[in-house]
Design a protein around this motif. Structure first.
Motif, mmCIF file in Angstrom:
data_model
loop_
_atom_site.group_PDB
_atom_site.id
_atom_site.type_symbol
_atom_site.label_atom_id
_atom_site.label_comp_id
_atom_site.label_asym_id
_atom_site.label_seq_id
_atom_site.Cartn_x
_atom_site.Cartn_y
_atom_site.Cartn_z
ATOM 1 N N LEU A 123 -15.520 12.229 -13.038
ATOM 2 C CA LEU A 123 -15.971 11.012 -12.390
ATOM 3 C C LEU A 123 -14.804 10.078 -12.097
ATOM 4 N N LEU A 124 -13.855 10.006 -13.030
ATOM 5 C CA LEU A 124 -12.681 9.173 -12.824
ATOM 6 C C LEU A 124 -11.867 9.696 -11.651
ATOM 7 N N ALA A 125 -11.738 11.025 -11.570
ATOM 8 C CA ALA A 125 -10.977 11.606 -10.470
ATOM 9 C C ALA A 125 -11.634 11.301 -9.130
ATOM 10 N N VAL A 126 -12.979 11.357 -9.090
ATOM 11 C CA VAL A 126 -13.691 11.043 -7.852
ATOM 12 C C VAL A 126 -13.459 9.588 -7.467
ATOM 13 N N ALA A 127 -13.598 8.683 -8.466
ATOM 14 C CA ALA A 127 -13.376 7.260 -8.188
ATOM 15 C C ALA A 127 -11.947 7.011 -7.732
ATOM 16 N N ALA A 128 -11.007 7.683 -8.378
ATOM 17 C CA ALA A 128 -9.606 7.515 -8.013
ATOM 18 C C ALA A 128 -9.330 8.038 -6.624
ATOM 19 N N CYS A 129 -9.986 9.143 -6.249
ATOM 20 C CA CYS A 129 -9.784 9.730 -4.925
ATOM 21 C C CYS A 129 -10.284 8.787 -3.843
ATOM 22 N N VAL A 130 -11.407 8.109 -4.111
ATOM 23 C CA VAL A 130 -11.894 7.108 -3.174
ATOM 24 C C VAL A 130 -10.856 6.006 -3.016
ATOM 25 N N ALA A 131 -10.276 5.581 -4.155
ATOM 26 C CA ALA A 131 -9.265 4.525 -4.111
ATOM 27 C C ALA A 131 -8.050 4.961 -3.298
ATOM 28 N N LEU A 132 -7.700 6.220 -3.361
ATOM 29 C CA LEU A 132 -6.525 6.726 -2.656
ATOM 30 C C LEU A 132 -6.668 6.554 -1.153
ATOM 31 N N HIS A 133 -7.895 6.643 -0.645
ATOM 32 C CA HIS A 133 -8.138 6.551 0.789
ATOM 33 C C HIS A 133 -8.434 5.123 1.233
ATOM 34 N N SER A 134 -8.303 4.146 0.320
ATOM 35 C CA SER A 134 -8.638 2.764 0.635
ATOM 36 C C SER A 134 -7.394 1.886 0.592
ATOM 37 N N PRO A 135 -7.233 0.992 1.561
ATOM 38 C CA PRO A 135 -6.094 0.062 1.515
ATOM 39 C C PRO A 135 -6.162 -0.818 0.276
ATOM 40 N N HIS A 136 -4.987 -1.145 -0.277
ATOM 41 C CA HIS A 136 -4.955 -1.959 -1.483
ATOM 42 C C HIS A 136 -4.987 -3.443 -1.141
ATOM 43 N N SER A 137 -5.386 -4.243 -2.095
ATOM 44 C CA SER A 137 -5.481 -5.686 -1.917
ATOM 45 C C SER A 137 -4.122 -6.327 -2.125
ATOM 46 N N LEU A 138 -3.838 -7.364 -1.336
ATOM 47 C CA LEU A 138 -2.573 -8.077 -1.484
ATOM 48 C C LEU A 138 -2.547 -8.896 -2.769
#
Length: 526
Positions: A13-28
């Protein structure tokens, strides 16, 4: 056993959540990477000369590789880190300690989630490393010998039963790993590679990717598609994405989303296409992009993607890529900067230009009845690109992929079913007697028992259903099935059979499909 299962599911589950984060721009608003390294990582990783940190500074990886390292710190060592800080750290590490484009050549299938790829590694690497995870996971990182040796020690310390598993208990695994594999890996995948430093100096600015991109694609079970992807800069290395296209059958392929660029070329996007979220894993270099788009919840439902930035000159695809000798066909050329009359080679005549544009040319062609079978290079003006296949008759049919894995799911459980998706490739025989690929043809599909045991266990009845006109296999429900012998689950061992009609003659090809249980641990790099 229960604790182990929960731990495995938690890691997944952590890997799935992390993978979603990888494809999302980060916050300033997130902390800068140097602050995270100093305030969060330095508690375990000791400072070294030159602003380096132990272990961390002696590795290079893909964005997914760094993501998995941080996830492992969270699950195994109790690292506390916010999603925003994790995004920032992955971005920084991938940009400063990533891989050059040449270092990912040949193993991008793992990043692109092409999970039915049959790997080709030397026997020792396959047996020592590839028996537990893909060989690509090893090939997508760089370390000096000392770090490769520490990785060996980590494996045995974390999984002490490793030496008693298959392909380990028949040999001195630890001794071979230390004395033979470590030198091999340190030489093959060395930390210090001039290619990475050269790429850092030569990498184009991310802003250059903004603009319109002509693209071509192919989705097994659906067919070819083409369109335009519009990219707008939305910050440092981040983009807004809009896609407008359609399949050959006229159905739409439209959507919007966002993307982020790592390592100067590793494009990762989340785009919602007609209500379905799809991930983009592309290599973006200059005026070219290539990779794969796949559904976020079903990575087996994915399409090959190739694109050229409008304003450049490139011929991407010929759709469809074949014509029969003595027959006519409407053919569409996809690309950028297309200017001039298309030429399809000897024996193929352009009868009419139906549509002409810089990114799309549609023509009607006719192949002479005596046209020699084989491949012709297609050109438009000075551009040369993919081939057009001319054939008199189909010689054979191949099921692609030849070997595939589907997985049972749902049935009240938390994991979705993993489909099998297939194409029927027609092959011809050239004038020289050598086989050549004609292209993907419509087919009628079915499954049969692979062997006598599968027939005895009625695998065809229980393992799932094949969509007869599309080559899409949907496996059965997860969990015990009281209707089966010993109430076992709906696993199966099947032949996949595609029948293609060629002027009234039916030709068939066979593939192998294993229908197996759920994948509980599904990391970004398999």
């Amino acid at each position: 056993m229960k604790r182990r299962l929960r731990s495995g599911m938690g890691a997944s589950l952590l890997a799935v959540a992390a993978c979603v984060a990888l494809h999302s721009p980060h916050s300033l608003a997130a902390r800068d990477a140097q602050s995270i390294l100093r305030e969060t990582c330095q508690g375990c990783h000791t400072p070294e000369t030159g602003d380096k940190l132990s272990r961390i500074s002696h590795q290079r990886k893909t964005p997914e590789g760094w993501l998995m390292s941080i996830a492992r710190m969270q699950t195994m060592h109790g690292l506390q880190i916010s999603d925003e800080d994790r995004r920032t750290l992955v971005k920084y590490l991938a940009d400063t300690q990533g891989l050059a484009p040449s270092e990912t050549d040949g193993v991008r299938y793992a990043l692109e989630r092409r999970l039915n790829t049959v790997e080709q590694f030397d026997e020792k690497t396959a047996q020592m490393c590839g028996r537990c995870h893909s060989g690509a996971r090893v090939a997508l990182q760089r370390r000096p010998a000392r770090e490769w040796e520490r990785l060996v020690n980590f494996h045995l310390g974390q999984w002490p039963s490793l030496e008693y598993q298959a392909l380990a208990r028949d040999r001195d695994w630890f001794d071979i790993a230390r004395k033979e594999m470590v030198p091999l890996l340190a030489k093959r995948y060395a930390l210090d590679n001039p290619a990475w430093q050269a790429w850092l100096k030569a990498a184009p600015k991310a802003e250059a990717l903004a603009g319109d991109w002509s693209f071509s694609g192919h989705l097994p079970g659906k067919g070819e598609l083409a369109g335009v992807m519009s990219v707008t800069a939305d910050g440092s290395d981040t983009f807004k994405v809009s896609v407008k296209g359609q399949y050959a059958d006229g159905s739409p392929f439209n959507g919007d989303g966002s993307a982020i660029l790592y390592s100067g070329y590793e494009w990762r996007g989340n785009v919602t296409i007609d209500g379905v979220t799809m991930r983009q894993v592309f290599a973006a270099q200059g005026t070219a992009m290539q990779g794969r788009m796949f559904e976020a919840e079903h990575d087996e439902r994915g399409l090959d993607f190739i694109a050229a930035k409008q304003g450049s000159q490139r011929l991407l695809a010929v759709q469809p890529g074949y014509v029969k000798a003595g027959g006519e066909a409407e053919v569409t050329l996809i690309g950028s900067g297309l200017n001039g009359k298309p030429d399809f080679g000897k024996g193929v005549q352009v009868l009419d230009v139906l549509e002409q544009g810089a990114d799309r040319i549609k023509v009607k062609v006719k192949a002479a009845a005596d046209a020699r079978p084989g491949l012709r290079t297609v050109s438009v003006g000075g551009l040369k690109g993919p081939s057009l296949a001319v054939y008199g008759a189909i010689d054979s049919v191949r099921v692609v992929p030849a070997f595939s894995v589907a997985r049972i799911g749902e049935g009240g459980g938390s994991t979705p079913k993993v489909q099998g998706r297939f194409d029927a490739e027609a092959w011809g025989k050239g004038a020289d007697g050598k086989p050549y690929r004609i292209g993907v043809f419509p087919a009628q599909w079915k499954v049969e028992a692979f062997d006598e045991r599968a027939k005895e266990d009625e695998d065809v009845k229980f393992a799932g259903t094949m969509q007869g006109d599309a080559g899409v296999f949907t496996p059965g429900d997860a969990g015990p099935n009281p209707a089966r012998k010993m109430s076992t689950n709906n696993a199966g061992n099947l032949k996949v059979i595609a029948a293609v009609d060629d002027a009234g003659k039916s030709l068939s090809g066979e593939g192998h499909l294993i229908v197996t249980v759920q994948r509980w641990n599904n990391p970004p790099i398999p």
